[in-house]
Design an enzyme around this catalytic site. Structure first.
Site, PDB file in Angstrom:
ATOM      1  N   HIS A   1       0.834  -1.209   0.000  1.00 54.36           N
ATOM      2  CA  HIS A   1       0.000   0.000   0.000  1.00 54.36           C
ATOM      3  C   HIS A   1       0.871   1.263   0.000  1.00 54.36           C
ATOM      4  CE1 HIS A   1      -3.779   2.179   1.214  1.00 54.36           C
ATOM      5  NE2 HIS A   1      -2.870   3.041   1.661  1.00 54.36           N
ATOM      6  N   GLU A   2       1.874   1.287   0.892  1.00 55.39           N
ATOM      7  CA  GLU A   2       2.750   2.458   0.990  1.00 55.39           C
ATOM      8  C   GLU A   2       3.657   2.584  -0.239  1.00 55.39           C
ATOM      9  OE1 GLU A   2       2.246   4.706   3.153  1.00 55.39           O
ATOM     10  OE2 GLU A   2       0.725   3.488   4.158  1.00 55.39           O
TER      11      GLU A   2
ATOM     12  N   HIS B   1       1.853   4.512  -2.978  1.00 56.04           N
ATOM     13  CA  HIS B   1       2.013   5.964  -2.850  1.00 56.04           C
ATOM     14  C   HIS B   1       3.394   6.409  -3.331  1.00 56.04           C
ATOM     15  CE1 HIS B   1      -1.669   6.416  -0.629  1.00 56.04           C
ATOM     16  NE2 HIS B   1      -1.257   5.694   0.398  1.00 56.04           N
TER      17      HIS B   1
END
Length: 362
Positions: free
Chosen positions: A62-63, A66
């Site tokens: 998820h990170e 980004h």
């Protein structure tokens, strides 16, 4: 923000693991392991470890979503950190446009949704009651929860970042975007605190405490976003010239203890030009020498702790906005200030700016 200790680098991005995450991993391993009790003690622990690894990997993916999109838009990613309440990708600066900000924020939930879809397809060919099937269902749930929760429209969640970008784009006012998205974050956070207290009171479940703690973190972070933006707005309207405070000259061979006593006199923003044989050779500030114990100051002269005129430190001009100066403090503890002819006329540090903000507010 760097949390914990670095355990590696991913795509050129430093990856940090907070000690609190180790506690979470241990708790998850034993918690999930108990749900696989039919596999025996050793087998349950192995499956529990695989389960916690799925949580770890899903948050990290998820990170990374980004981070990789941010790099694509030219935003430097300082680090990725995993801590007690999840993960965080830290950027060196705000994206230049609302569109970039929106796509960077949406990339994390986008990755989680893609992983949810992948594990959903994978589940079609694996018996649901098998250990592999149970792990796949768990991965589905983790990534669905990551996407759904992070899409809530309030800072610091991804949905809040997306809302901020949309308001910023529609109104051309970045600060308005922050305030509206932060209001959403405070509403969500306080709602979670209330819901957590209700769950705890009615069931006595530990989940109530967890929900309340998470809600408190969200509303606190939302308020911090507003305070930070208020400060940034003030820094945009102040320049290095507003912050520079050169209060005369001092002799180069003056003991640093006497400099602090007779010249600084408790003013942490004070700085002076250093003279040697009637010639300016550098700049000394109150912040210099703070890494030396005060009882040792008498063993140093001003010239030993000053910033010399030929300093190789990065430099700024008197007209440089303080908001740009702050960004450079990630790489250096202070900057030299140069005049129109390129000569060093002062130094600027985080303490200098802090004092400027205090005095400009009063």
């Amino acid at each position: 923000m760097k949390r914990g200790f670095q355990i590696g680098t991913l795509f050129g991005i430093p990856f940090y693991l907070d000690t609190s995450w180790i506690l979470v991993a241990v708790l998850l391993t034993f918690s999930y392991g108990m749900s696989f009790s039919q596999a025996g003690l050793f087998g349950g622990l192995i499956l529990g470890l695989l389960s916690s690894t799925l949580v770890f990997g899903s948050v990290l993916a998820h990170e990374l979503g980004h981070s990789l999109v941010a790099k694509r838009f030219g935003v430097e990613v300082e680090s990725i950190s995993l801590f007690l309440l999840g993960g965080m990708a830290s950027f060196s600066k705000e994206p230049k446009t609302p569109a970039h900000s929106f796509w960077i924020a949406s990339a994390g939930p986008g990755v989680s949704i893609l992983l949810f879809g992948f594990f959903t397809l994978l589940a079609q060919g694996v018996p649901a009651n098998s250990y592999a099937g149970m792990l796949i269902v768990l991965a589905q749930g983790i990534n669905f929860a990551l996407a759904a929760f992070n899409l809530l429209p309030g800072l610091p969640l991804d949905g809040g970042q997306m809302l901020k970008a949309l308001v910023w784009g529609a109104t051309k006012d970045f600060t308005k975007g922050v305030k509206i998205a932060a209001f959403g974050g405070q509403f969500i956070g306080w709602t979670m605190v209330g819901a957590g207290g209700l769950v705890l009171g009615m069931t006595g479940s530990f989940n109530g405490i967890w929900l309340a703690v998470l809600g408190w973190f969200i509303q606190s972070s939302a308020r911090l976003n507003v305070r930070t933006q208020v400060i940034n707005d003030r820094l945009d309207h102040l320049t290095v010239g507003d912050s520079l405070k050169t209060a005369g000259t001092v002799p180069a061979n003056l003991p640093f203890s006497l400099y602090q006593q007779d010249y600084v006199q408790g003013d942490l923003a004070a700085q002076h030009l250093v003279l040697w044989q009637d010639e300016v050779i550098g700049v000394i500030s109150a912040a210099d020498g703070t890494n030396i114990q005060s009882q040792m100051w008498g063993y140093y002269q001003v010239r030993q702790l000053m910033t010399p005129l030929d300093s190789q430190l990065p430099s700024v001009q008197l007209s440089t906005p303080l908001s740009q100066v702050v960004e450079q403090f990630n790489q250096t503890p202070k900057l030299v200030v140069r005049g129109l002819e390129g000569n060093v006329i002062g130094v600027i540090s985080p303490e200098t700016i802090r004092r400027t903000l205090i005095t400009s507010q009063s």
